[in-house]
Design a protein around this motif. Sequence first.
Motif, PDB file in Angstrom:
ATOM      1  N   VAL A 205       5.597  -3.780 -10.555  1.00 54.81           N
ATOM      2  CA  VAL A 205       4.646  -2.724 -10.211  1.00 54.81           C
ATOM      3  C   VAL A 205       4.606  -1.668 -11.311  1.00 54.81           C
ATOM      4  CG1 VAL A 205       4.019  -0.976  -8.496  1.00 54.81           C
ATOM      5  CG2 VAL A 205       4.941  -3.165  -7.757  1.00 54.81           C
ATOM      6  N   TYR A 206       5.752  -1.387 -11.938  1.00 55.10           N
ATOM      7  CA  TYR A 206       5.751  -0.465 -13.080  1.00 55.10           C
ATOM      8  C   TYR A 206       4.867  -1.008 -14.203  1.00 55.10           C
ATOM      9  CZ  TYR A 206       9.880   1.813 -11.022  1.00 55.10           C
ATOM     10  OH  TYR A 206      10.737   2.485 -10.189  1.00 55.10           O
ATOM     11  N   GLY A 207       4.988  -2.301 -14.476  1.00 49.23           N
ATOM     12  CA  GLY A 207       4.184  -2.891 -15.537  1.00 49.23           C
ATOM     13  C   GLY A 207       2.694  -2.788 -15.242  1.00 49.23           C
ATOM     14  N   LEU A 208       2.314  -3.052 -13.986  1.00 51.53           N
ATOM     15  CA  LEU A 208       0.908  -2.984 -13.619  1.00 51.53           C
ATOM     16  C   LEU A 208       0.399  -1.545 -13.668  1.00 51.53           C
ATOM     17  CD1 LEU A 208      -1.171  -5.162 -12.698  1.00 51.53           C
ATOM     18  CD2 LEU A 208      -0.883  -4.243 -10.392  1.00 51.53           C
ATOM     19  N   ALA A 209       1.225  -0.602 -13.174  1.00 47.82           N
ATOM     20  CA  ALA A 209       0.822   0.806 -13.210  1.00 47.82           C
ATOM     21  C   ALA A 209       0.670   1.291 -14.645  1.00 47.82           C
ATOM     22  CB  ALA A 209       1.851   1.657 -12.466  1.00 47.82           C
ATOM     23  N   HIS A 210       1.574   0.880 -15.519  1.00 49.09           N
ATOM     24  CA  HIS A 210       1.509   1.264 -16.925  1.00 49.09           C
ATOM     25  C   HIS A 210       0.214   0.755 -17.545  1.00 49.09           C
ATOM     26  CE1 HIS A 210       4.225   1.878 -20.738  1.00 49.09           C
ATOM     27  NE2 HIS A 210       3.070   2.511 -20.833  1.00 49.09           N
ATOM     28  N   ALA A 211      -0.132  -0.497 -17.240  1.00 54.68           N
ATOM     29  CA  ALA A 211      -1.376  -1.067 -17.764  1.00 54.68           C
ATOM     30  C   ALA A 211      -2.595  -0.314 -17.241  1.00 54.68           C
ATOM     31  CB  ALA A 211      -1.462  -2.549 -17.380  1.00 54.68           C
ATOM     32  N   ALA A 212      -2.586   0.029 -15.948  1.00 55.72           N
ATOM     33  CA  ALA A 212      -3.718   0.745 -15.360  1.00 55.72           C
ATOM     34  C   ALA A 212      -3.892   2.118 -16.002  1.00 55.72           C
ATOM     35  CB  ALA A 212      -3.517   0.880 -13.855  1.00 55.72           C
ATOM     36  N   ILE A 213      -2.784   2.814 -16.219  1.00 51.38           N
ATOM     37  CA  ILE A 213      -2.840   4.158 -16.807  1.00 51.38           C
ATOM     38  C   ILE A 213      -3.425   4.109 -18.212  1.00 51.38           C
ATOM     39  CG2 ILE A 213      -1.393   6.050 -17.669  1.00 51.38           C
ATOM     40  CD1 ILE A 213       0.479   5.408 -15.236  1.00 51.38           C
TER      41      ILE A 213
ATOM     42  N   ARG B  93       2.935 -11.558  -7.922  1.00 52.49           N
ATOM     43  CA  ARG B  93       1.721 -11.853  -8.681  1.00 52.49           C
ATOM     44  C   ARG B  93       0.584 -12.224  -7.738  1.00 52.49           C
ATOM     45  NH1 ARG B  93       2.141 -17.314 -11.529  1.00 52.49           N
ATOM     46  NH2 ARG B  93       1.845 -17.884  -9.329  1.00 52.49           N
ATOM     47  N   ASP B  94       0.879 -13.104  -6.795  1.00 49.58           N
ATOM     48  CA  ASP B  94      -0.146 -13.530  -5.849  1.00 49.58           C
ATOM     49  C   ASP B  94      -0.523 -12.394  -4.892  1.00 49.58           C
ATOM     50  OD1 ASP B  94       0.006 -16.016  -7.057  1.00 49.58           O
ATOM     51  OD2 ASP B  94       1.364 -16.843  -5.539  1.00 49.58           O
TER      52      ASP B  94
ATOM     53  N   THR C 188      -2.596  -9.768  -6.686  1.00 49.77           N
ATOM     54  CA  THR C 188      -3.935 -10.288  -6.946  1.00 49.77           C
ATOM     55  C   THR C 188      -4.776 -10.231  -5.675  1.00 49.77           C
ATOM     56  OG1 THR C 188      -3.112 -11.743  -8.695  1.00 49.77           O
ATOM     57  CG2 THR C 188      -5.248 -12.290  -7.733  1.00 49.77           C
ATOM     58  N   GLY C 189      -4.186 -10.630  -4.560  1.00 49.83           N
ATOM     59  CA  GLY C 189      -4.902 -10.595  -3.295  1.00 49.83           C
ATOM     60  C   GLY C 189      -5.297  -9.189  -2.876  1.00 49.83           C
ATOM     61  N   LEU C 190      -4.464  -8.212  -3.200  1.00 46.54           N
ATOM     62  CA  LEU C 190      -4.763  -6.813  -2.878  1.00 46.54           C
ATOM     63  C   LEU C 190      -5.728  -6.178  -3.871  1.00 46.54           C
ATOM     64  CD1 LEU C 190      -1.160  -5.536  -1.995  1.00 46.54           C
ATOM     65  CD2 LEU C 190      -3.033  -5.926  -0.382  1.00 46.54           C
ATOM     66  N   ARG C 191      -6.038  -6.888  -4.952  1.00 44.29           N
ATOM     67  CA  ARG C 191      -6.836  -6.322  -6.052  1.00 44.29           C
ATOM     68  C   ARG C 191      -6.213  -4.988  -6.486  1.00 44.29           C
ATOM     69  NH1 ARG C 191     -11.775  -8.988  -6.447  1.00 44.29           N
ATOM     70  NH2 ARG C 191     -12.643  -7.273  -7.687  1.00 44.29           N
ATOM     71  N   LEU C 192      -4.900  -5.029  -6.691  1.00 45.26           N
ATOM     72  CA  LEU C 192      -4.148  -3.796  -6.887  1.00 45.26           C
ATOM     73  C   LEU C 192      -4.510  -3.083  -8.183  1.00 45.26           C
ATOM     74  CD1 LEU C 192      -2.020  -1.956  -5.666  1.00 45.26           C
ATOM     75  CD2 LEU C 192      -0.258  -3.303  -6.824  1.00 45.26           C
ATOM     76  N   LEU C 193      -4.759  -3.817  -9.251  1.00 38.81           N
ATOM     77  CA  LEU C 193      -5.098  -3.170 -10.517  1.00 38.81           C
ATOM     78  C   LEU C 193      -6.405  -2.388 -10.378  1.00 38.81           C
ATOM     79  CD1 LEU C 193      -4.263  -2.759 -13.453  1.00 38.81           C
ATOM     80  CD2 LEU C 193      -5.534  -4.814 -14.038  1.00 38.81           C
ATOM     81  N   GLU C 194      -7.380  -2.991  -9.729  1.00 38.88           N
ATOM     82  CA  GLU C 194      -8.658  -2.304  -9.500  1.00 38.88           C
ATOM     83  C   GLU C 194      -8.455  -1.064  -8.629  1.00 38.88           C
ATOM     84  OE1 GLU C 194     -12.897  -3.293  -7.260  1.00 38.88           O
ATOM     85  OE2 GLU C 194     -11.676  -4.929  -8.066  1.00 38.88           O
TER      86      GLU C 194
END
Length: 219
Positions: A105-113, A170-171, A174-180
């Motif tokens: 989740v840190y990696g995804l949040a970092h990418a989003a920021i 990962r799955d 993706t299902g939550l469309r969390l990055l978006e």
Amino acid sequence: MRLYASGIGETRSAARLQQQARLWANPESRLRVVRQMYTMRFPQGLPEGLTLAQIRGHEGARVRDAYARYSQAHGVKWEQRQYKQNDWNRATPINKALSAGNACVYGLAHAAILATGYSPALGFIHTGKMLSFVYDVADLYKIEVVLPIAFREAATPGDDLERRVRTGLRDHMTGLRLLERMAADLHHLLGGDQNDPEPTAPGDLWDPEGDVQGGINHA
């Protein structure tokens, strides 16, 4: 599942980063963002007039209750959150699962920021580290996203626990469309424009009365 480095286009607008810095540097606006970030974690909202210390108390109780609920649901014994990077092998399976999940989740949040043009260092709740805002953003989703997968996999016999957590997350993300969702929440929190502003070349010139056009001779 990890973010190691990123590049930023030379002509990209800094408008969102400047907006974040303005909110971060003013104690009143920073407190508003902090309250909003805590409130987002409570579907029923928070009582009016709470001090920041009281809000942190409500958040602590929310997290404690969530751990207890998932522990009971999956039959995984839960005592306390422990993470020692230099003593990883002695951690309990559930603590390993949680740490592996949080890292994702840190990696995804970092990418989003970074992708939305903000700074990972200018945290509102967390402070003092180059990833402070990453921790702020990740904490909005950890309970919802990481706990169900971490407890499920910790309760499942077998090897490769950390890999199973990463794959499950990962799955799930993706299902939550969390990055978006993260991108939309960032713009909502910081009041940024949903559309990426188009900067002038080579940019405007700062003036206390308001920015003026750059790239021209003001003589």
